[in-house]
Scaffold this active site. Structure first.
Site, PDB file in Angstrom:
ATOM      1  N   ASP A 166      -6.054 -33.499 -85.187  1.00  0.00           N
ATOM      2  CA  ASP A 166      -5.308 -34.761 -84.737  1.00  0.00           C
ATOM      3  C   ASP A 166      -4.515 -35.497 -85.890  1.00  0.00           C
ATOM      4  O   ASP A 166      -3.215 -35.746 -85.865  1.00  0.00           O
ATOM      5  CB  ASP A 166      -6.448 -35.860 -84.341  1.00  0.00           C
ATOM      6  CG  ASP A 166      -7.050 -35.367 -83.117  1.00  0.00           C
ATOM      7  OD1 ASP A 166      -6.937 -34.072 -82.903  1.00  0.00           O
ATOM      8  OD2 ASP A 166      -7.697 -35.968 -82.355  1.00  0.00           O
ATOM      9  N   GLU A 394     -19.907 -33.539 -86.798  1.00  0.00           N
ATOM     10  CA  GLU A 394     -18.469 -32.919 -86.247  1.00  0.00           C
ATOM     11  C   GLU A 394     -17.611 -32.560 -87.261  1.00  0.00           C
ATOM     12  O   GLU A 394     -16.996 -31.410 -87.183  1.00  0.00           O
ATOM     13  CB  GLU A 394     -17.916 -34.229 -85.706  1.00  0.00           C
ATOM     14  CG  GLU A 394     -16.432 -34.039 -85.011  1.00  0.00           C
ATOM     15  CD  GLU A 394     -15.761 -35.345 -84.682  1.00  0.00           C
ATOM     16  OE1 GLU A 394     -16.437 -36.273 -84.787  1.00  0.00           O
ATOM     17  OE2 GLU A 394     -14.778 -35.277 -84.190  1.00  0.00           O
TER      18      GLU A 394
HETATM   19  C1  GLC Z   1     -10.854 -34.576 -82.112  1.00  0.00           C
HETATM   20  C2  GLC Z   1     -10.628 -33.246 -82.385  1.00  0.00           C
HETATM   21  C3  GLC Z   1     -10.092 -32.057 -81.577  1.00  0.00           C
HETATM   22  C4  GLC Z   1     -11.279 -32.052 -80.618  1.00  0.00           C
HETATM   23  C5  GLC Z   1     -11.667 -33.294 -80.129  1.00  0.00           C
HETATM   24  C6  GLC Z   1     -12.894 -33.287 -79.251  1.00  0.00           C
HETATM   25  O1  GLC Z   1     -10.014 -35.083 -81.308  1.00  0.00           O
HETATM   26  O2  GLC Z   1      -9.504 -33.432 -83.699  1.00  0.00           O
HETATM   27  O3  GLC Z   1      -9.789 -30.867 -81.914  1.00  0.00           O
HETATM   28  O4  GLC Z   1     -10.867 -31.198 -79.609  1.00  0.00           O
HETATM   29  O5  GLC Z   1     -11.954 -34.213 -80.957  1.00  0.00           O
HETATM   30  O6  GLC Z   1     -14.220 -32.636 -79.829  1.00  0.00           O
END
Ligand code: GLC
Length: 430
Positions: A166, A394
């Site tokens: 992101d 995460e």
């Molecule tokens: C964040 C990450 C993305 C992922 C999402 C849900 O937005 O950057 O890659 O898919 O979280 O885990």
């Protein structure tokens, strides 16, 4: 002794709804497209392959008529997420393509055909394969027909969130073209209230993310119009590497099903994309994203540029770059940072601007094995120990070598971390 395998399994089961698994129950309570792909790899290792099928079927049931697979399918009973369906408004603005109102109007990296093939290899369920094949084909067709505007075999993304990475610095210059005079959306954010805001994108960045969504709506989600109006149109390396991995899987699926007339179409994609990755992305000794609006390379070394390791052989220069730029071997640090450690931008705790991520570590690691077994073991043991000592976070502070508790960041009990942990301990390579 703690049974970490069992903990990983529990996380995947606890993050499950009937038809899909959410990335985490705190921050991300909906189905995410590429997360579901990563999640199936782990489910398949714990006799939950039937759920992998469900997961993929559910995602593809939201496919738009033009082939787009939305990045998020929202659970309308519990939105608690920004931007939710009321911002995307796809039933109003993308009514031509979908009847549903609970999805986004962007995509995520196309890991799915590879996930489907991997699942089929365990279930041997030919009906699943037959049912999902036309949808996979339409998905790849959409990417090539709508997102490969100059027929280069390279698909573009039109929002940072489409990359899965992101707030990578790759998007900064394109986002700088967007002028924001009114902070009207960032106050609606929930992410920075649930986890430490230092580990998340800034409010200004969020305003720009939403401005791009406004453009999509102004264009009624028509790709040609978006291409003309948007400020961010980028060909990303990782996105195309995963597309290629999936093209190869899709061709194998077509072979299994005996759909011989379709094989040449897929082979043509494979050839084009091979050529595009090698001849366009490879630049000054590394693989860089390309900005189609500025018409130039985005010369920032990030983890995306290492991912061709997953589809090409003999990439010794990438292994060298992994050692020199992304690890810190002289300090015994085997965390693969998400951007080049020597950049001023490098921030070991900020999301996609430096931390170590388990899914991409696994993707790269799987190939390192072929080049340098000792390095492979060091990176692998490091990430396994980190998860076991700190938790299923995460992402992780990429400067931590002692596995300090505080270096687990973002959300905890994260599904793809649990899933990839299972792959790592089972020696299942990407
Ligand atoms: C964040 C990450 C993305 C992922 C999402 C849900 O937005 O950057 O890659 O898919 O979280 O885990």
């Amino acid at each position: 002794m703690i049974d970490h395998k069992n903990t990983a399994k529990k996380i995947l089961l606890q993050n499950r709804y009937d038809d899909y698994t959410v990335p985490s129950k705190n921050l991300y309570k909906h189905q995410w497209s590429w997360d579901s792909g990563w999640i199936t790899f782990g489910l398949n290792l714990i006799n939950e392959e039937k759920h992998s099928e469900k997961e993929l079927i559910h995602l593809f049931s939201y496919q738009w008529s033009n082939g787009l697979i939305p990045s998020i399918i929202f659970n309308t009973n519990d939105i608690d997420y920004f931007p939710g369906p009321n911002i995307w408004e796809v039933s109003d603005y993308a009514g031509k393509y979908t009847k549903n109102n609970n999805s986004t109007g962007i995509v995520q990296p196309p890991i799915h055909s590879y996930a489907v093939l991997n699942t089929f290899k365990i279930t041997k369920n030919i009906n699943f394969l037959k049912d999902i094949f036309p949808k996979l084909l339409l998905w790849h067709q959409y990417l090539y027909n709508e997102r490969d505007i100059y027929d280069e075999g390279l698909v573009y993304i039109r929002h940072p969130w489409e990359s899965g990475m992101d707030n990578s610095p790759i998007w900064d210059e394109s986002l700088n073209r967007i002028y924001i005079d009114d902070f009207k959306y960032s106050k609606m954010r929930v992410d920075n209230k649930k986890v430490n805001s230092d580990e998340r994108p800034t409010d200004l960045t969020y305003e720009k993310y939403i401005r791009l969504i406004e453009i999509f709506k102004e264009c009624k989600y028509n790709e040609k119009d978006i291409f003309q109006k948007s400020e961010l149109i980028i060909q990303d390396v990782l996105f195309n590497v995963l597309l290629q991995k999936s093209n190869i899987a899709l061709r194998e699926i077509a072979q299994i099903l005996g759909y011989n007339d379709i094989i040449p179409i897929i082979s043509n994609w494979i050839n084009k994309t091979n050529f595009g990755i090698e001849n366009k992305f490879f630049h000054k000794g590394f693989y860089y994203d390309y900005d189609l609006i500025g018409n130039k390379y985005i010369e920032i070394k990030t983890i995306t540029g290492l991912t061709p390791l997953a589809i090409f052989d003999n990439k010794y220069n990438l292994i060298q770059s992994l050692k020199n730029n992304f690890l810190d071997i002289s300090n015994n640090n085997y965390n693969i940072a998400s951007i080049d450690r020597s950049l001023n931008l490098f921030d070991p705790i900020n999301y996609w601007r430096g931390p170590a991520w388990v899914n991409l570590t696994w993707l790269i690691l799987s190939s390192v094995k072929k080049y340098d077994f000792d390095l492979y073991l060091k990176i692998k043991n490091n990430i396994i120990q980190k998860i076991e000592k700190i938790g299923f976070y995460e992402y992780f502070n990429s400067n931590d070598i002692l596995h300090n508790k505080s270096s687990g960041i973002g959300d905890n009990f994260f599904s793809w971390t649990a899933s990839i942990y299972l792959c790592l301990i089972s020696n299942f390579e990407f």
